[in-house]
Design a protein around this motif. Structure first.
Motif, PDB file in Angstrom:
ATOM      1  N   UNK A  92       0.831  -1.215   0.000  1.00 10.10           N
ATOM      2  CA  UNK A  92       0.000   0.000   0.000  1.00 10.10           C
ATOM      3  C   UNK A  92       0.859   1.256   0.000  1.00 10.10           C
ATOM      4  N   UNK A  93       1.930   1.257   0.836  1.00 11.90           N
ATOM      5  CA  UNK A  93       2.839   2.398   0.882  1.00 11.90           C
ATOM      6  C   UNK A  93       3.523   2.608  -0.460  1.00 11.90           C
ATOM      7  N   UNK A  94       3.968   1.542  -1.061  1.00 11.07           N
ATOM      8  CA  UNK A  94       4.604   1.647  -2.378  1.00 11.07           C
ATOM      9  C   UNK A  94       3.630   2.183  -3.420  1.00 11.07           C
ATOM     10  N   UNK A  95       2.379   1.774  -3.282  1.00 13.85           N
ATOM     11  CA  UNK A  95       1.376   2.264  -4.222  1.00 13.85           C
ATOM     12  C   UNK A  95       1.151   3.767  -4.048  1.00 13.85           C
ATOM     13  N   UNK A  96       1.102   4.245  -2.771  1.00 17.85           N
ATOM     14  CA  UNK A  96       0.922   5.665  -2.519  1.00 17.85           C
ATOM     15  C   UNK A  96       2.112   6.475  -3.041  1.00 17.85           C
ATOM     16  N   UNK A  97       3.313   5.944  -2.819  1.00 22.39           N
ATOM     17  CA  UNK A  97       4.496   6.634  -3.333  1.00 22.39           C
ATOM     18  C   UNK A  97       4.481   6.689  -4.859  1.00 22.39           C
ATOM     19  N   UNK A  98       4.001   5.634  -5.446  1.00 25.07           N
ATOM     20  CA  UNK A  98       3.942   5.617  -6.906  1.00 25.07           C
ATOM     21  C   UNK A  98       2.955   6.667  -7.426  1.00 25.07           C
ATOM     22  N   UNK A  99       1.793   6.753  -6.754  1.00 22.20           N
ATOM     23  CA  UNK A  99       0.817   7.774  -7.162  1.00 22.20           C
ATOM     24  C   UNK A  99       1.342   9.192  -6.906  1.00 22.20           C
ATOM     25  N   UNK A 100       2.090   9.389  -5.790  1.00 24.86           N
ATOM     26  CA  UNK A 100       2.678  10.715  -5.517  1.00 24.86           C
ATOM     27  C   UNK A 100       3.669  11.087  -6.616  1.00 24.86           C
ATOM     28  N   UNK A 101       4.432  10.114  -7.061  1.00 22.02           N
ATOM     29  CA  UNK A 101       5.379  10.360  -8.144  1.00 22.02           C
ATOM     30  C   UNK A 101       4.641  10.723  -9.433  1.00 22.02           C
TER      31      UNK A 101
END
Length: 936
Positions: free
Chosen positions: A818-827
């Motif tokens: 989930x954290x990786x997904x949020x970071x990906x969306x922030x990017x």
């Protein structure tokens, strides 16, 4: 139409001239049927029905039973009427007539000839009117054929011979076309089926007891039985039910001037061996009488026979004895003395004997004697399977006779010796026999110095001496023009000897220098540029196996194996896995290479260190990754023993495979694959699904808990040796369970189960103990019961803890995902923000270049920002201030004397040749100048 008018006219006149009106015209019907008989299309004679019941009544009626002349006329009339064969529907009456005549032969001999004539007609196929007659009258035909056998009770040689001739014609001869109107004869296949389903063969076998004094009839019956048994396994079983094997074999040596009795009997026994029930046959031949008869027949043909036919029959009898010894292991060859005499005949040429049987016996170079020698070698191998015959083989010096062929081949032979081609074939046959006999006769092998002889021949095989093998027979495959056949069987003999594990034989080979000699041959093989075929690969695999057996468990021999042996093993470990499916045997070679590493290198620190230097651990794990699953167990066992060396652990942790995977990941993947094959219950994420049975597979679960004796291993213990999980657990115990590189979440979940493997297996054993006690209704003492319950609860709690740990790992992985997904969306959002800023900057740039007022305002804002960024504010009023900006520059860039202007993008202008319209912002249509035509 004319016919219709004629009918109408006739009707008019018949009514007195008055016309009769009918609603429907009358259509004439033609009632004439023209048959084949009318036009003469039928061929053959016409079979007119005959009342056979009158003939039977004439023969059986008390008032006419003595009217022999009328009987003769009636029977002659029957014979004349059925010259083309008997119809199926008349078979009952025909065989009633035969039985009546047979019963009266003793009273009136005139009936004998009629019986013979009727039997001759019976040799023809039976006639059928319809195709369905074969099914309708099948039972009648079966009983009729069986009646032919019962007629053997007639005390007449001529009748009995005719019965045999009738059966032979009926069963084997393709019938001629029978020209009978409205009838057709049965085919040969139907005749054979009828004979198979009847009991005629059983009856003929039983009739042999009546024919002891009638040799011609006995030979005729044996001829019929020979034909029957050759073509049908069903008939062979029927004959065996009548004790055919014992009846025939026990009368082999009955007096017979023609010699056909022995030939026919041997053929029948051979057919029974090939087509009959082996168990029943063994029971019938397993007696002293039959084997004694077979022995006497063979010795008589061997010592008294002189013709080509006698030698062939002698070989056939020996083949028959070989088949009996092979199919019936308990046959009394030893008790009858047949085994001792066979050993004598096998060795009398190579080992001198004063026995009277072989005093004047000589084997020549002809084909039959050559085949006899090979057959004798073959039966020696078969008899070697009987432990009671081994002392007889040893007393007859069989091993010495066989090893007399283990020598270098010569290009020329003496006048009374075997030819070079024959000697080579016998040599290979003898060495093939040694492969089977040496492990069972090791004392004789050591007595005749077998190791020295084999190694000397092996040295000759790889030496420079020129020899071109003939490559004959099965054993000489691939050996034409070279010495490969001899080398191949040398290695096979050595392999059979070392596979026994006898320490004296192994030490003798090691003392003879077998290890260095074989390693030298292998070194030359791996450095050769020629491509290996199936025979080369087989020999290399045999040599690797010999080295494994020689070095296993002996430190000194492992030191003799040395660096040269390690280099050979490393070469084979580099075998391309694609070659495993080539069909040449590389899979076997690779297995023997891994086994050689395990037996010849592991345990000796010098060779182990050299193997590590040669990246042997990397090669083994590469094989584990690439090779088929059936090789994993052996490779894991070798790796586990190598991990006893502390230096190995670093190599295991350093290894990287496909996609940069680590060895720990490979071991976990192997564990999961093994559990999938076992059917262990796991959830979709690979976690424990049943805390009560965390390791149990579907097969073990289906078998359940069965009470076993104390000496038998339970299912939980057997499971340890039947799969690779115990080896993988032991390897992780060596390399550790923490800080392992390259592990995924699935690997960590699997690793939690691997770490507690021993505890879970202990729980399985205690569960089996408790269940077995319950099934046997045994209650432990209270302290023991409390201890067992505490152990069970502890194991179950441990499984629950592991399941909880696995769930935590899954939740942590889900949170990380989930954290990786949020970071990906922030990017992604940052990328879009930069694109928007870039678009805004470009819009401002376009606005400044298009509107001068906006450009001036931008310039002022720029200068204001520059002034605000400077700390001293009164610097412009000083005497030493110099303006650095160029005057009258209306741009927002920091200009210099040289200006670099970015050209308009080509996608806007259309290229250097396009005309751009700044008003509309589009390209103008380019007009080409027109050239005026020149006029004269």
């Amino acid at each position: 139409m004319a016919a219709l008018q004629t009918i109408q006219a006739a009707t008019f006149h018949s009514t007195g001239g008055g016309m009769i009106t009918e609603n429907k015209p009358t259509i004439p019907v033609v009632a004439h049927v023209i048959t084949d008989e009318d036009i003469g299309a039928l061929q053959g004679s016409k079979l007119i029905p005959m009342n056979l019941n009158r003939t039977i009544k004439l023969l059986t009626d008390p008032h006419s039973s003595m009217l022999y002349d009328r009987h003769v006329n009636a029977l002659q009339r029957v014979l004349r009427h059925y010259t083309k064969g008997f119809p199926m529907k008349d078979l009952v009456q025909v065989f009633k007539i035969l039985n009546v005549c047979s019963d009266r032969v003793n009273e009136q001999p005139r009936y004998e000839q009629f019986i013979i004539d009727i039997l001759k007609i019976c040799s023809l196929p039976f006639l059928k009117e319809k195709s369905s007659d074969e099914l309708v009258f099948e039972q009648i035909v079966l009983e009729s054929v069986s009646q032919l056998g019962y007629l053997m009770r007639v005390p007449s040689i001529a009748v009995r011979k005719q019965i045999c001739e009738t059966l032979l014609c009926f069963f084997t001869e393709i019938p001629d076309k029978q020209e009978v109107q409205y009838h057709k004869g049965t085919n040969l296949k139907y005749n054979q089926k009828v004979v198979e389903d009847s009991d005629i063969a059983e009856t003929l076998v039983k009739s042999l007891a009546l024919l002891e004094s009638e040799l011609p009839v006995k030979l005729a019956v044996l001829n019929v039985l020979q034909k029957f048994s050759k073509h049908s396994a069903k008939i062979c079983d029927s004959m065996l039910r009548a004790d055919a094997a014992h009846r025939v074999c026990s009368r082999l040596m009955d007096p017979d001037p023609s010699g056909q009795l022995l030939f026919r009997s041997s053929e029948i026994l051979w057919n029974l061996l090939e087509n009959g029930d082996k168990a029943v046959l063994a029971q019938q031949l397993n007696n002293l009488i039959c084997i004694s008869q077979l022995r006497d027949a063979f010795i008589y043909q061997l010592t008294q026979g002189y013709s080509h036919y006698d030698r062939q029959l002698r070989n056939d009898l020996l083949v028959l004895a070989s088949l009996i010894a092979q199919k019936c292991p308990n046959t009394p060859f030893v008790e009858t003395g047949f085994a001792k005499q066979l050993v004598l005949f096998s060795t009398f040429q190579e080992v001198k004997s004063h026995n009277a049987l072989v005093k004047h016996l000589k084997l020549m170079q002809n084909h039959e004697d050559f085949e006899l020698k090979k057959l004798l070698f073959n039966i020696m191998v078969t008899m070697g399977n009987d432990s009671t015959a081994l002392p007889i083989l040893s007393e007859g010096h069989l091993m010495l006779a066989l090893f007399s062929f283990v020598r270098a081949n010569e290009s020329q032979s003496g006048p009374r010796e075997w030819t070079p081609a024959q000697f080579e074939e016998l040599q290979l046959q003898a060495m093939s026999s040694l492969c089977s006999l040496c492990p069972k006769m090791l004392d004789d092998y050591m007595t005749v110095q077998g190791s020295t002889r084999i190694l000397l021949l092996l040295e000759w095989c790889v030496g420079p001496e020129d020899f071109g093998g003939h490559g004959n027979s099965l054993h000489g495959v691939g050996g034409r023009g070279n010495k490969r056949a001899q080398m191949r069987f040398c290695l096979r003999v050595l392999r059979s000897v070392v596979s026994t594990g006898d320490e004296l034989a192994l030490q003798d080979l090691a003392d003879q220098g077998a290890i260095n000699q074989i390693i030298t041959i292998l070194t030359n093989a791996v450095t050769s540029n020629t491509e290996d075929d199936a025979i080369d690969v087989e020999m290399q695999a045999d040599m690797m196996m010999i080295l494994s057996c020689l070095c296993d468990g002996d430190m000194h021999r492992k030191e003799l194996f040395g660096e040269a042996g390690v280099n050979v093993c490393v070469h084979y470990l580099r075998t391309d896995p694609k070659l495993l499916s080539s069909g040449l045997g590389h899979h076997r070679l690779l297995l023997t290479a891994v086994d050689c590493v395990w037996c010849s290198i592991v345990g000796c620190y010098t060779t182990e260190d050299y193997l590590l230097e040669k990246e042997g651990i990397f090669l083994l794990i590469d094989l584990l990754e690439a090779c088929p699953k059936n090789m994993h167990n052996l490779i894991l066992g070798c790796l586990l023993d190598l991990c006893e060396n502390p230096k190995t652990v670093h190599h295991v942790l350093t290894w990287r495979g496909k996609d940069n995977s680590s060895a720990a990941h490979l071991f976990c993947e192997t564990w999961r694959s093994e559990e999938r094959d076992l059917g262990v219950k796991r959830d979709n994420n690979g976690a424990i699904a049943d805390v009560r049975r965390p390791l149990m597979g579907s097969l073990q679960d289906s078998k359940g808990f069965i009470p076993l004796p104390a000496g038998c291993m339970s299912q939980a213990i057997v499971d340890v040796s039947e799969n690779m999980r115990a080896k993988i657990y032991s390897i992780f115990c060596k390399i550790g369970f923490t800080d392992l590189p390259g592990l995924t979440v699935d690997d960590h979940i699997t690793l939690t189960v691997i770490e507690k493997y021993l505890d879970f297996k202990m729980g399985e054993v205690w569960t089996e103990v408790i269940t077995e006690l319950d099934q046997e209704r045994v209650r432990p003492t209270t302290p023991d019961l409390e201890a067992v319950e505490a152990i069970s609860r502890a194991i179950e709690n441990r499984a629950e803890i592991v399941a909880g740990t696995q769930q935590e790992l899954l939740e942590a992985q889900q949170s990380q995902d989930t954290l990786n997904e949020q970071e990906f969306y922030a990017e992604i959002r940052e990328n879009y923000r930069q694109k928007e800023k870039q678009l805004n900057d470009f819009s401002d740039f376009v606005a400044r270049t298009s509107n001068y007022q906006l450009l001036k305002a931008a310039k002022e804002r720029q200068e204001y920002s520059i002034e605000a960024s400077r700390i001293p504010n009164e610097y412009k009023k000083s005497n030493f201030f110099h303006e650095i900006n160029l005057p009258n520059i209306k741009t927002t860039t920091f200009a210099s004397k040289h200006v670099v202007v970015d050209s308009t993008p080509i996608d806007l202008t259309g290229g250097p040749l396009s005309n751009y319209d700044p008003d509309t912002g589009t390209n103008k249509t380019r007009k080409l100048p027109t050239q005026k035509a020149l006029t004269m």
